[in-house]
Design an enzyme around this catalytic site. Structure first.
Site, PDB file in Angstrom:
ATOM      1  N   SER A 386      82.469  88.739  69.071  1.00  0.00           N
ATOM      2  CA  SER A 386      81.379  89.423  68.373  1.00  0.00           C
ATOM      3  C   SER A 386      80.159  88.519  68.348  1.00  0.00           C
ATOM      4  O   SER A 386      80.163  87.470  67.702  1.00  0.00           O
ATOM      5  CB  SER A 386      81.803  89.787  66.942  1.00  0.00           C
ATOM      6  OG  SER A 386      80.742  90.399  66.233  1.00  0.00           O
ATOM      7  N   GLY A 411      77.245  82.807  66.417  1.00  0.00           N
ATOM      8  CA  GLY A 411      76.037  82.801  65.612  1.00  0.00           C
ATOM      9  C   GLY A 411      74.775  82.656  66.448  1.00  0.00           C
ATOM     10  O   GLY A 411      74.814  82.647  67.683  1.00  0.00           O
ATOM     11  N   HIS A 439      97.109  84.433  60.296  1.00  0.00           N
ATOM     12  CA  HIS A 439      97.842  83.238  59.856  1.00  0.00           C
ATOM     13  C   HIS A 439      99.333  83.494  59.683  1.00  0.00           C
ATOM     14  O   HIS A 439     100.100  82.572  59.420  1.00  0.00           O
ATOM     15  CB  HIS A 439      97.246  82.718  58.544  1.00  0.00           C
ATOM     16  CG  HIS A 439      97.410  81.243  58.355  1.00  0.00           C
ATOM     17  ND1 HIS A 439      98.042  80.426  59.274  1.00  0.00           N
ATOM     18  CD2 HIS A 439      97.038  80.418  57.334  1.00  0.00           C
ATOM     19  CE1 HIS A 439      98.043  79.183  58.848  1.00  0.00           C
ATOM     20  NE2 HIS A 439      97.440  79.147  57.666  1.00  0.00           N
ATOM     21  N   ASP A 443      99.128  79.218  63.656  1.00  0.00           N
ATOM     22  CA  ASP A 443      98.899  78.082  62.762  1.00  0.00           C
ATOM     23  C   ASP A 443      97.549  77.443  63.053  1.00  0.00           C
ATOM     24  O   ASP A 443      96.923  77.683  64.096  1.00  0.00           O
ATOM     25  CB  ASP A 443     100.013  77.041  62.927  1.00  0.00           C
ATOM     26  CG  ASP A 443     100.146  76.566  64.359  1.00  0.00           C
ATOM     27  OD1 ASP A 443      99.347  75.701  64.768  1.00  0.00           O
ATOM     28  OD2 ASP A 443     101.035  77.082  65.080  1.00  0.00           O
TER      29      ASP A 443
END
Length: 469
Positions: A386, A411, A439, A443
């Site tokens: 994204s 970003g 999760h 990990d």
């Protein structure tokens, strides 16, 4: 008179419009009977060209979609439609597409209008067809309306006082079938005060409108018209979610069950920027390759080392979850479109070049802006990228969908001062990568290694050349 040995259909056609005894009348000349039979034969076949009604049902369009929204109809009632020609255009949670006709015939009834939402399994329209062409399809049983009880005349004034219904009952209760019945005096008052009877909640028997109901309606209407309106405020409005936002609601609601692992890092992209400028400056073959194309390829190369992030968690077996290890890297590209957020995916990135990835992203982006992405473009994603940096924002916290184990958020690129190897301050171009992972099975160490692999490939794009096929 051998010409009278006609088919049973012609005999029925003749007897349906003429008296059967006419055939036995001696006064009829044989040529007269012959011409009458020919005329009846033509009208008989014209009448039976369309014999039965078939309902075009909205079938399951896949991907768990249970309803669609009609955008527009390509036909209207009374129009003739050919088999496999488009009936209507629809918008689902994932795409915009056409529905084609299963039959050839005349459209008798459209059950839904534009902007209506249609659940799967419901009839879209009825088409009058030739039974001989579609013998295997049986028409739906005809639903006969319940007979209406006789309406008693209301010309005599009612002698018993009427007990007005409560405001709640009038507002929320369904109107009776007799709600539009009224005495001449009531109808005269409606005309005088310019009131539509269907707008008035009647308090009379069976919901009929009385004079006091009209006066009460007019008083309320006039008080609303004369109430002071603030020019700086607007009335609240209630809207249904669009199909795409409705799907986002469902998908993100399911995401609440996933414990998210977050990981972020800062990457230098000056080498990729330099490479892109060099490619674009080639006068013989200027190629526009976006930064996102390099990121998608880098993610795919890193997945070869950490395939668990391309897997799917299958929890259908109760307390024994399983991982579906997917061999193809179908990397989703989150896109902001006029209809909302959609995520088409670039299929099999592992077998594509960076240039080919750039072309595919451009194709998907153009289709997304036009609302023409197909279910095939939107289905089968394995991991998502994204890029909100082209809109704004340095950091983000991307949210997973339940069919994927990882997502990358990019970003905004920015220029900052950094120290080089000799301690001199130089200009660098950096961007933040924000990862989220499931999760339950991923990990932190695996996520960090995957992110570091992608970072190395982005900061040193020449390393990608060693893995290209």
């Amino acid at each position: 008179m051998s010409f009278l040995r006609c088919s049973s259909g012609l005999s029925r056609a003749w007897t349906s419009t003429h008296n059967r005894s006419a055939l036995n009348t001696a006064s009829l000349h044989p040529s007269t009977i012959y011409n009458a039979l020919r005329s009846s034969r033509r009208s008989f076949h014209a009448a039976l060209a369309l014999e039965g009604s078939r309902s075009q049902v909205l079938k399951d369009v896949g991907e768990g979609i249970t309803e669609v929204q009609i955008i527009q109809w390509y036909v209207e009632e009374g129009a003739r439609i050919e088999e496999w020609k488009p009936l209507c255009q629809y918008q689902s949670d994932k795409a915009v597409d056409d529905i084609t006709s299963r039959y050839e015939g005349v459209v008798k009834k459209l059950h839904f209008q534009a902007d209506d939402t249609v659940p799967t399994g419901r009839a879209l329209c009825d088409i009058e067809v030739d039974d001989a062409k579609y013998p295997e399809v049986h028409p739906l049983p005809e639903m006969k309306p319940e007979p209406s009880p006789p309406v008693q005349p209301t010309s005599q004034p009612q002698s018993q006082p009427q007990v007005p219904l409560s405001t709640t009952t009038q507002a929320n209760g369904p109107k009776s079938r007799y709600a539009t019945l009224a005495t001449p005096a009531v109808r005269g008052l409606l005309k005088t005060l310019n009131v539509n009877i269907e707008d008035v909640n009647g308090s009379g028997k069976d919901g009929r409108v009385l004079k006091e109901d009209i006066h009460r309606f007019v008083a309320t209407r006039d008080s609303q018209d004369t109430a002071p309106q603030s020019s700086s405020t607007q009335a609240d409005a209630l809207f249904n979610l669009t199909p795409i936002r409705n799907q986002m609601f469902k998908s993100m609601t399911r995401s609440l069950a996933i414990p998210h692992l977050g990981y972020a890092d800062e990457l230098s992209i000056k080498n990729i920027t330099t490479l892109r400028r060099k490619i674009a400056s080639d006068k013989n073959d200027p190629r526009k390759i976006t930064f996102l194309s390099f990121v998608v390829k880098a993610v795919s190369l890193a997945l070869n080392d950490y395939p668990i992030l391309n897997a799917k968690l299958d929890t259908s077996n109760g307390d024994k979850p399983q991982l579906l290890m997917r061999s193809r890297h179908n990397i989703g590209i989150a896109m902001d479109t006029p209809s909302g957020l959609i995520v088409p995916n670039v299929k099999d990135v592992g077998s594509r070049s960076i240039l080919n990835i750039a072309e595919e992203i451009s194709r998907l982006s153009a289709l997304g802006k036009e609302g023409k992405l197909t279910p095939a473009d939107l289905s089968g994603g394995t991991i998502t990228v994204s890029n909100v940096g082209n809109i704004g924002g340095t950091y983000l916290n991307p949210v997973l969908v339940d069919s994927e184990l990882a997502i990358l958020g990019i970003g905004r690129a920015r220029t900052i001062p950094v120290f080089d190897e000799t301690g001199q301050v130089i200009k660098d171009e950096v961007v933040n990568f924000s990862w989220s992972a499931d999760h339950r099975v991923v990990d932190g160490a695996t996520m960090a290694r995957m992110a570091s692999k992608v970072k190395d490939l982005i900061e040193s794009p020449e390393r990608m050349l060693l893995n290209l096929r």
